[in-house]
Design a protein around this motif. Sequence first.
Motif: not given
Length: 195
Positions: A115-130
């Motif tokens: 573990h690098s000590g960093v945590e990030c938000p994670t998600c994945f969706e089809k399409g060109l919106k966040e």
Amino acid sequence: MIRSFILSLTILCAVSWTGLALQCLECLEANGETCEGVSVQCPNSTECMVVSQLFRIRDTVYHSIKKGCNPWILCNKPLYVSNFNTKEKRIYVQCCTEDDCNTDGYQMPPLKTEHSGVECPTCFEKGLKECTSENTVKCVYEEDKCFNYIGKFIDPGNQVEEESFKGCISPMGCILKFDALIGVQEIKTDTFECS
């Protein structure tokens, strides 16, 4: 006399210039682990390289390999690692400094899982919106930055994907973005942010 001296000097400089440049094998296989390559003349101050790439989307894994002249500075270490819930991309560049020395095949060092000590938000969706999610992922090894991406790709299976994803990335990944991808070709970038 002066004209023949200048001509001789010009020829000598041209011979010296080409003598400094390497010849490297050049080839690309977008969905495989081998390519044979043909010998090409490289620009001065470059090295020969073999670039190995792993691209995973859910349970499908693509391997790509490219040989040629090295336009980058960093060699012989993972340049770029990003992984997130459903996708993973890794690139490893090997370099050498003799004519046509880049004969080696595909090599991908095992991913270090510390573990690098960093945590990030994670998600994945089809399409060109966040994409949005309450989930986070623990970043590993050299991944010490979070990223947000919205864009359009063609994968090695020739599928066009519009997608949005967030996750962990290495500092070199933030510099190279997705321009370093081999088997996956980026068509359009709407957003690429590192933090």
